[in-house]
Every structure is written in C-alpha cells, then in structure tokens.
Enzyme design. Structure first.
Site, PDB file in Angstrom:
ATOM      1  N   ASP A   1     -98.592  68.650 119.825  1.00  0.00           N
ATOM      2  CA  ASP A   1     -98.719  69.061 121.221  1.00  0.00           C
ATOM      3  C   ASP A   1     -99.145  67.842 122.015  1.00  0.00           C
ATOM      4  OD1 ASP A   1     -99.115  71.940 122.824  1.00  0.00           O
ATOM      5  OD2 ASP A   1    -100.288  70.303 123.685  1.00  0.00           O
TER       6      ASP A   1
ATOM      7  N   SER B   1     -83.316  81.583 120.553  1.00  0.00           N
ATOM      8  CA  SER B   1     -83.640  82.883 121.138  1.00  0.00           C
ATOM      9  C   SER B   1     -84.305  82.685 122.492  1.00  0.00           C
ATOM     10  CB  SER B   1     -84.574  83.665 120.211  1.00  0.00           C
ATOM     11  OG  SER B   1     -85.033  84.838 120.836  1.00  0.00           O
TER      12      SER B   1
ATOM     13  N   ARG C   1     -93.756  89.703 118.608  1.00  0.00           N
ATOM     14  CA  ARG C   1     -92.320  89.923 118.388  1.00  0.00           C
ATOM     15  C   ARG C   1     -91.547  88.610 118.454  1.00  0.00           C
ATOM     16  NH1 ARG C   1     -89.237  87.829 122.734  1.00  0.00           N
ATOM     17  NH2 ARG C   1     -89.061  89.271 124.510  1.00  0.00           N
TER      18      ARG C   1
ATOM     19  N   GLN D   1     -97.963  81.481 121.507  1.00  0.00           N
ATOM     20  CA  GLN D   1     -96.656  81.613 120.864  1.00  0.00           C
ATOM     21  C   GLN D   1     -96.562  80.743 119.612  1.00  0.00           C
ATOM     22  OE1 GLN D   1     -94.320  83.681 121.770  1.00  0.00           O
ATOM     23  NE2 GLN D   1     -94.769  84.250 123.873  1.00  0.00           N
TER      24      GLN D   1
ATOM     25  N   GLY E   1     -88.920  78.384 123.121  1.00  0.00           N
ATOM     26  CA  GLY E   1     -89.668  78.107 124.344  1.00  0.00           C
ATOM     27  C   GLY E   1     -88.833  78.099 125.604  1.00  0.00           C
TER      28      GLY E   1
ATOM     29  N   LYS F   1     -90.041  95.871 129.557  1.00  0.00           N
ATOM     30  CA  LYS F   1     -91.166  94.938 129.619  1.00  0.00           C
ATOM     31  C   LYS F   1     -91.142  94.218 130.951  1.00  0.00           C
ATOM     32  CE  LYS F   1     -91.422  90.913 127.357  1.00  0.00           C
ATOM     33  NZ  LYS F   1     -91.615  89.955 126.267  1.00  0.00           N
TER      34      LYS F   1
END
Length: 311
Positions: A143, A282, A94, A122, A208, A51
């Site tokens: 946000d 992650s 994903r 996301q 993030g 990617k």
C-alpha cells in the site's frame, strides 16, 4: 468465508442460467466530494432486493469509512419490504468471496504465495478468501501508506486460514515477482504494478476499479492473461481495466474468455495449463449482494436475530 464463497458461485451460476433480473447499476456522482453513490437492484430466483452503496474517498480525512451502504430485501411473493441490513461489511465479505470463487476456479492448485494491493477493508477479505481456497504460506501486502500495510499485517497474521508470514512490500515489484495469486483492492486510477513483472502461472483478481477511467491492472497484464469476468454487460460498460486496452486496440472483445458463471456450470473451461496467467475482473454486480443478503436474512430468521420494525 467458505460458505460466502459458495453463495457467490451460486449467484454467478444463476446469472448464466437465466433465473435472474439484473439491470445495470445506476451511478449518481457527487463531484464536490469526488464521490459516487451506486443503486444496484436485482432478483436471483426468489431473492429480491437492492443495494445502495456510497464511495466517498474524502471520508478518511473526516475519520469516517470510505464506503457506506445498505441492502434492502423484499418478499418476492408480495413485494413487501422484508429486511434492511448494513452493507458495509456485507460488501467486503461478498467481494472477497467473489475473488475466492475466482481463485478457486482459476488459480493453480499449488499456489502458495499471495500479493495484496491495498490495506483497507476490501483488502482484508481478499486475503481471507484467497487463503480459504488455497494453502497460502506467505502473503505480501503493498500500500502506498506503509503504516496501513504494516497495521493490516499485524492484525491479520495467523487469523483463521491466514498464514503468520505476512510481509510488507517496499515496492509493487517486490510484491508481485514471486506471487502465485495477486489481488488488487485499491481506488487507484492508474495501474498499481507492472504487468511484465507477473510470472507465468499467476492468477490475478481485480476488484478495485469500477469505472471506465479507473485502471489497477495494466494492459500488458490483460494482454497476457486468460480473461474471465463477472458479467459481460457490466465489464464492457464499467471495467476500466478492460475498456482502456480495448479502446487502445490492444485487445478485442473476443479476448474475454468467459463469465465466471460459465465456468461454474461447466459451459467453458478455466485454466488449461500451469503456465497460463488468469485474470478475474469483477466490478461487482447486484446478484452478489442479493444472494448474500438473502442468505443472511434466512439465517437471521433461523437464529431469531435482528429487530422487527413496523413501517
């Protein structure tokens, strides 16, 4: 989303069982734009590819998406290019599915309230994934751009597994205080909430921050939590959420409990009590994209979709 979550579990399992080639991703910075382009190759069993994804925060001012990318798949027997596909949606899918996998393996079975930080692409798939694996009755969205949060709530309420009760939080504390599951999906370089406000038993997904200096989840949350990561090598090189408290001496490397794949294959346990706080961090690794891209390619062939081109 349900099927995408299963592909991500498969990718994480392959990472710990060894049928994988995974170099660390290469980041090329573009200082004038405060941007980065990431090159992420991998092989998972017979899925081979890479990617290329660009993160350009200033694109919002130009009316363009912040993230652009492509996935390139190769034939593992010949090395021939097999497909090129858009990675913008695939990355969001994903990434959401990865948090879905982490939530499925680590969150309390009775989790019913979610909090989502961020209101971009996301954040949307984070909410969808969490609601796919748990019966969420209410979700808070926070946000800094209140209009973006309100727009996300209006667009997603009642869609698929997402509940109709979506609320826009006025503050980070309002979002997390009653949350059973928290997802952070922002580009913030400083913590987006106070870890002391997280109640016992909460599960947190941090997706993030992807550089050593970015930190969405503070050291207090990390200190309190059972920490699970996607890849030790990646996390210790790139995850500011972990690197910053490690460098401050607030935690040691032994505070990292497991890679998610170790829990998938049963090598290590996940949550061990209802009061335990769990944290899945992650940064994103190429095995996720290659497994997802491989599945897309197989289905495209079966459904006779796509355009054949001669190179």
């Amino acid at each position: 989303m349900k099927e995408a979550i299963e592909t991500q579990k498969r990718a994480y399992a392959a990472l710990v069982t060894g049928d994988v080639a995974l170099p660390l991703r290469t980041a090329v910075t573009i200082p004038a734009q405060d941007a980065v382009t990431l090159f992420m190759p991998a092989r998972v069993s017979t899925d081979l590819g890479a990617k290329i994804v660009s993160v350009f925060p200033n694109n919002a001012q130009k009316g363009l998406p912040m993230i652009h990318g492509v996935v390139i798949m190769l034939d593992a027997e010949t090395g021939q290019p097999a497909a090129v596909m858009d990675a913008t949606y695939l990355t969001a899918l994903r990434t959401g599915a990865a948090s879905g996998a982490g939530t499925d393996l680590l969150a309390r079975p009775d989790a019913a309230t979610a909090a989502i930080f961020g209101a971009g692409v996301q954040a949307r798939t984070q909410l969808e994934a969490v609601c796919t694996v748990r019966s969420i009755k209410c979700a808070w969205i926070y946000d800094r751009n209140t209009e973006a949060a309100e727009r996300m709530a209006a667009e997603l309420a009642g869609r698929g597994p997402i509940p109709t009760d979506l609320r826009v939080a006025k503050s980070p504390r309002e979002a997390v205080t009653e949350a059973d599951i928290i997802c952070t999906a922002t580009t913030s370089i400083t913590p987006v909430y106070d870890g002391r406000d997280v109640k016992p038993g909460t599960h947190v997904n941090g997706i993030g921050s992807y550089t050593p200096t970015m930190q969405e989840n503070d050291a207090e949350l990390v200190r309190r939590a059972l920490v699970v990561i996607d890849s030790r090598e990646s996390a210790l090189a790139e995850a500011g959420d972990l690197i910053i408290p490690l460098q401050a001496g607030l935690i040691g490397k032994d505070h990292i409990h497991a890679e998610l794949g170790e829990i998938v294959v049963g090598r290590k346990p996940g949550r061990t009590s209802a009061d335990q706080i769990t944290f899945f961090k992650s940064c994103g690794i190429a095995v996720q994209d290659v497994v997802a891209g491989g599945e897309v390619l197989r289905r495209a062939k079966e459904m006779k979709l796509g355009t054949e081109i001669a190179l």
